[in-house]
Scaffold this motif. Structure first.
Motif, PDB file in Angstrom:
ATOM      1  N   ASN A 169       0.703  -1.202   0.115  1.00  0.00           N
ATOM      2  CA  ASN A 169      -0.089  -0.047  -0.053  1.00  0.00           C
ATOM      3  C   ASN A 169       0.670   1.217   0.151  1.00  0.00           C
ATOM      4  OD1 ASN A 169      -2.543  -1.134  -0.049  1.00  0.00           O
ATOM      5  ND2 ASN A 169      -2.556  -1.384   2.125  1.00  0.00           N
ATOM      6  N   ILE A 170       1.906   1.140   0.037  1.00  0.00           N
ATOM      7  CA  ILE A 170       3.062   2.400   0.188  1.00  0.00           C
ATOM      8  C   ILE A 170       3.821   2.090  -1.514  1.00  0.00           C
ATOM      9  CG2 ILE A 170       5.167   3.333   1.101  1.00  0.00           C
ATOM     10  CD1 ILE A 170       4.707   1.726   3.507  1.00  0.00           C
ATOM     11  N   PRO A 171       3.154   3.212  -2.388  1.00  0.00           N
ATOM     12  CA  PRO A 171       3.451   2.972  -3.649  1.00  0.00           C
ATOM     13  C   PRO A 171       4.788   3.604  -4.095  1.00  0.00           C
ATOM     14  CG  PRO A 171       1.887   5.022  -3.475  1.00  0.00           C
ATOM     15  CD  PRO A 171       2.042   4.267  -2.138  1.00  0.00           C
ATOM     16  N   GLU A 172       5.489   4.303  -3.332  1.00  0.00           N
ATOM     17  CA  GLU A 172       6.653   4.812  -3.611  1.00  0.00           C
ATOM     18  C   GLU A 172       7.794   3.581  -3.390  1.00  0.00           C
ATOM     19  OE1 GLU A 172       7.372   7.628  -0.425  1.00  0.00           O
ATOM     20  OE2 GLU A 172       6.313   9.194  -1.646  1.00  0.00           O
ATOM     21  N   GLN A 173       7.755   2.768  -2.250  1.00  0.00           N
ATOM     22  CA  GLN A 173       8.473   1.744  -1.954  1.00  0.00           C
ATOM     23  C   GLN A 173       7.980   0.648  -2.882  1.00  0.00           C
ATOM     24  OE1 GLN A 173       8.207   1.561   2.169  1.00  0.00           O
ATOM     25  NE2 GLN A 173      10.485   2.647   2.506  1.00  0.00           N
ATOM     26  N   TYR A 174       7.027   0.169  -2.875  1.00  0.00           N
ATOM     27  CA  TYR A 174       6.585  -0.955  -3.649  1.00  0.00           C
ATOM     28  C   TYR A 174       6.688  -0.979  -5.264  1.00  0.00           C
ATOM     29  CZ  TYR A 174       3.522  -5.113  -4.870  1.00  0.00           C
ATOM     30  OH  TYR A 174       3.349  -6.389  -5.538  1.00  0.00           O
ATOM     31  N   ASN A 175       6.581   0.081  -5.992  1.00  0.00           N
ATOM     32  CA  ASN A 175       6.835   0.432  -7.459  1.00  0.00           C
ATOM     33  C   ASN A 175       8.334   0.361  -7.467  1.00  0.00           C
ATOM     34  OD1 ASN A 175       4.111   0.936  -7.819  1.00  0.00           O
ATOM     35  ND2 ASN A 175       4.338   2.891  -7.728  1.00  0.00           N
ATOM     36  N   GLU A 176       9.046   0.744  -6.558  1.00  0.00           N
ATOM     37  CA  GLU A 176      10.666   0.568  -6.628  1.00  0.00           C
ATOM     38  C   GLU A 176      11.039  -0.871  -6.663  1.00  0.00           C
ATOM     39  OE1 GLU A 176      14.002   2.033  -3.758  1.00  0.00           O
ATOM     40  OE2 GLU A 176      12.662   3.549  -4.082  1.00  0.00           O
ATOM     41  N   TYR A 177      10.316  -1.448  -5.751  1.00  0.00           N
ATOM     42  CA  TYR A 177      10.688  -3.119  -5.738  1.00  0.00           C
ATOM     43  C   TYR A 177      10.297  -3.813  -7.123  1.00  0.00           C
ATOM     44  CZ  TYR A 177       9.391  -7.850  -4.894  1.00  0.00           C
ATOM     45  OH  TYR A 177       9.041  -9.416  -4.721  1.00  0.00           O
ATOM     46  N   LEU A 178       8.994  -3.455  -7.568  1.00  0.00           N
ATOM     47  CA  LEU A 178       8.581  -4.045  -8.971  1.00  0.00           C
ATOM     48  C   LEU A 178       9.654  -3.611 -10.068  1.00  0.00           C
ATOM     49  CD1 LEU A 178       4.660  -3.434  -8.569  1.00  0.00           C
ATOM     50  CD2 LEU A 178       5.913  -5.695  -8.426  1.00  0.00           C
ATOM     51  N   LYS A 179      10.014  -2.329 -10.293  1.00  0.00           N
ATOM     52  CA  LYS A 179      11.022  -2.142 -11.058  1.00  0.00           C
ATOM     53  C   LYS A 179      12.373  -2.839 -11.147  1.00  0.00           C
ATOM     54  CE  LYS A 179       9.840   2.685 -11.627  1.00  0.00           C
ATOM     55  NZ  LYS A 179      10.179   4.222 -11.527  1.00  0.00           N
ATOM     56  N   SER A 180      12.772  -3.032  -9.813  1.00  0.00           N
ATOM     57  CA  SER A 180      13.836  -4.068  -9.663  1.00  0.00           C
ATOM     58  C   SER A 180      13.759  -5.334  -9.983  1.00  0.00           C
ATOM     59  CB  SER A 180      14.506  -3.832  -8.141  1.00  0.00           C
ATOM     60  OG  SER A 180      13.506  -4.478  -7.213  1.00  0.00           O
ATOM     61  N   LYS A 181      12.429  -5.761  -9.648  1.00  0.00           N
ATOM     62  CA  LYS A 181      12.087  -7.211 -10.068  1.00  0.00           C
ATOM     63  C   LYS A 181      11.991  -7.515 -11.661  1.00  0.00           C
ATOM     64  CE  LYS A 181       9.158 -10.899  -8.422  1.00  0.00           C
ATOM     65  NZ  LYS A 181       8.144 -11.302  -7.533  1.00  0.00           N
ATOM     66  N   THR A 182      11.320  -6.288 -12.337  1.00  0.00           N
ATOM     67  CA  THR A 182      11.463  -6.551 -13.882  1.00  0.00           C
ATOM     68  C   THR A 182      12.845  -6.333 -14.180  1.00  0.00           C
ATOM     69  OG1 THR A 182      10.743  -4.427 -13.687  1.00  0.00           O
ATOM     70  CG2 THR A 182       9.129  -5.708 -13.889  1.00  0.00           C
ATOM     71  N   GLU A 183      13.559  -5.584 -13.743  1.00  0.00           N
ATOM     72  CA  GLU A 183      15.034  -5.327 -14.260  1.00  0.00           C
ATOM     73  C   GLU A 183      15.800  -6.782 -14.138  1.00  0.00           C
ATOM     74  OE1 GLU A 183      16.630  -1.929 -12.379  1.00  0.00           O
ATOM     75  OE2 GLU A 183      15.365  -0.673 -13.340  1.00  0.00           O
ATOM     76  N   GLN A 184      15.447  -7.383 -13.221  1.00  0.00           N
ATOM     77  CA  GLN A 184      16.212  -8.748 -13.087  1.00  0.00           C
ATOM     78  C   GLN A 184      15.645  -9.729 -13.811  1.00  0.00           C
ATOM     79  OE1 GLN A 184      15.538  -9.745  -8.732  1.00  0.00           O
ATOM     80  NE2 GLN A 184      17.244  -8.520  -8.175  1.00  0.00           N
ATOM     81  N   ASN A 185      14.271  -9.728 -14.073  1.00  0.00           N
ATOM     82  CA  ASN A 185      13.639 -10.564 -15.302  1.00  0.00           C
ATOM     83  C   ASN A 185      14.205 -10.307 -16.532  1.00  0.00           C
ATOM     84  OD1 ASN A 185      12.349 -11.803 -13.226  1.00  0.00           O
ATOM     85  ND2 ASN A 185      10.430 -10.828 -13.553  1.00  0.00           N
ATOM     86  N   ASN A 186      14.497  -9.094 -17.043  1.00  0.00           N
ATOM     87  CA  ASN A 186      14.776  -8.502 -18.331  1.00  0.00           C
ATOM     88  C   ASN A 186      16.148  -9.103 -18.503  1.00  0.00           C
ATOM     89  OD1 ASN A 186      12.475  -7.525 -18.929  1.00  0.00           O
ATOM     90  ND2 ASN A 186      12.819  -5.566 -18.443  1.00  0.00           N
ATOM     91  N   SER A 187      17.135  -9.009 -17.464  1.00  0.00           N
ATOM     92  CA  SER A 187      18.681  -8.989 -17.600  1.00  0.00           C
ATOM     93  C   SER A 187      18.676 -10.674 -17.658  1.00  0.00           C
ATOM     94  CB  SER A 187      19.321  -8.546 -16.464  1.00  0.00           C
ATOM     95  OG  SER A 187      18.865  -8.956 -15.301  1.00  0.00           O
ATOM     96  N   SER A 188      17.926 -11.241 -17.279  1.00  0.00           N
ATOM     97  CA  SER A 188      18.022 -12.913 -16.996  1.00  0.00           C
ATOM     98  C   SER A 188      17.808 -13.393 -18.589  1.00  0.00           C
ATOM     99  CB  SER A 188      17.413 -13.401 -16.038  1.00  0.00           C
ATOM    100  OG  SER A 188      17.490 -13.068 -14.850  1.00  0.00           O
TER     101      SER A 188
END
Length: 188
Positions: A169-188
Motif C-alpha cells: 500500500n506504499i506506492p513509492e517503495q512497492y513500485n521501486e521493488y517492482l521495477k527492480s524485479k522487472t529489471e532482474q527478469n529482463n537481464s536474465s
C-alpha cells in the motif's frame, strides 16, 4: 509585635533582577506559528478579542459546553411554572449573533484543515529488505515465510501477511521493488 519571617522575606529588594526586562517579557506576545492568524493579529488588542474577531474560540469550554443534567431539569421546571404566553415572551432573551470582522481567517484555517494531506509514511529499509527477500523466495506462501530461517522475530504468517499488505500500500517503495524485479527478469 514582631512580624512573621515570610512577610519580611517578601519585602526584600532583589538587586539582580532587571525589572524592565521582566515587564517586557510579561507583555511580549507568544510566537504565532499560524500564518493566517499572524497576518490579522492586532497588537493593541487582547488575545481574547483578537480571536473573537477572527471567529475563533479563546476558551473551548465556553463555546462547547458539556450538557449539565441538573441545569436542564431546572430550566424545564421554570418553563412549567410559566403558564401565560405573555409572560414567556417577556422572559425570553433573544441573542443577536454577531458576525466576526475577520471571518476570512477561520475560513482559511478550515480550508487548510480540509485539504487532502500527502501521505509521508514509509517503512524502514531493514523491514523492506526483509519483506522483499521473503516475497522473492516464497511468493505468496505466507506459511513458508513464517518458517523461513531469516524470520528472526518469529513473526506468524498472519503478521507477515499484514506487513506485506502495508508494504504493497506504499506506492513509492512497492513500485521501486517492482521495477527492480522487472529489471532482474529482463537481464536474465
Amino acid at each position: 509585635m514582631t512580624k512573621i519571617r515570610k512577610v519580611k522575606r517578601r519585602k526584600k529588594f532583589r538587586m539582580n533582577v532587571n525589572r524592565k526586562r521582566l515587564r517586557n517579557k510579561s507583555t511580549k506576545l507568544p510566537t504565532i506559528t499560524c500564518s493566517q492568524i499572524k497576518k490579522s493579529w492586532e497588537v493593541t488588542k487582547s488575545t481574547r478579542t483578537n480571536l473573537k474577531e477572527m471567529g475563533l474560540a479563546y476558551d473551548p469550554n465556553e463555546v462547547l459546553k458539556v450538557p449539565n443534567v441538573r441545569e436542564d431539569i431546572i430550566k424545564n421546571v421554570k418553563n412549567w411554572k410559566i403558564t401565560d404566553a405573555e409572560d414567556q415572551s417577556q422572559n425570553e432573551e433573544h441573542d443577536v449573533e454577531m458576525v466576526p470582522a475577520k471571518v476570512h481567517v477561520a475560513e482559511e484555517l478550515e480550508a487548510e484543515a480540509k485539504a487532502p494531506r500527502k501521505r509521508m509514511f514509509r517503512l524502514p529499509n531493514s523491514q523492506v529488505n526483509f519483506l522483499t527477500y521473503l516475497m522473492d523466495k516464497h511468493g505468496e506462501d505466507y506459511k513458508a515465510m513464517a518458517l523461513d530461517r531469516k524470520n528472526y522475530n518469529q513473526l506468524t504468517w498472519k503478521q507477515i501477511r499484514a506487513k506485506i499488505k502495508v508494504f504493497k500500500n506504499i506506492p513509492e517503495q512497492y513500485n521501486e521493488y517492482l521495477k527492480s524485479k522487472t529489471e532482474q527478469n529482463n537481464s536474465s
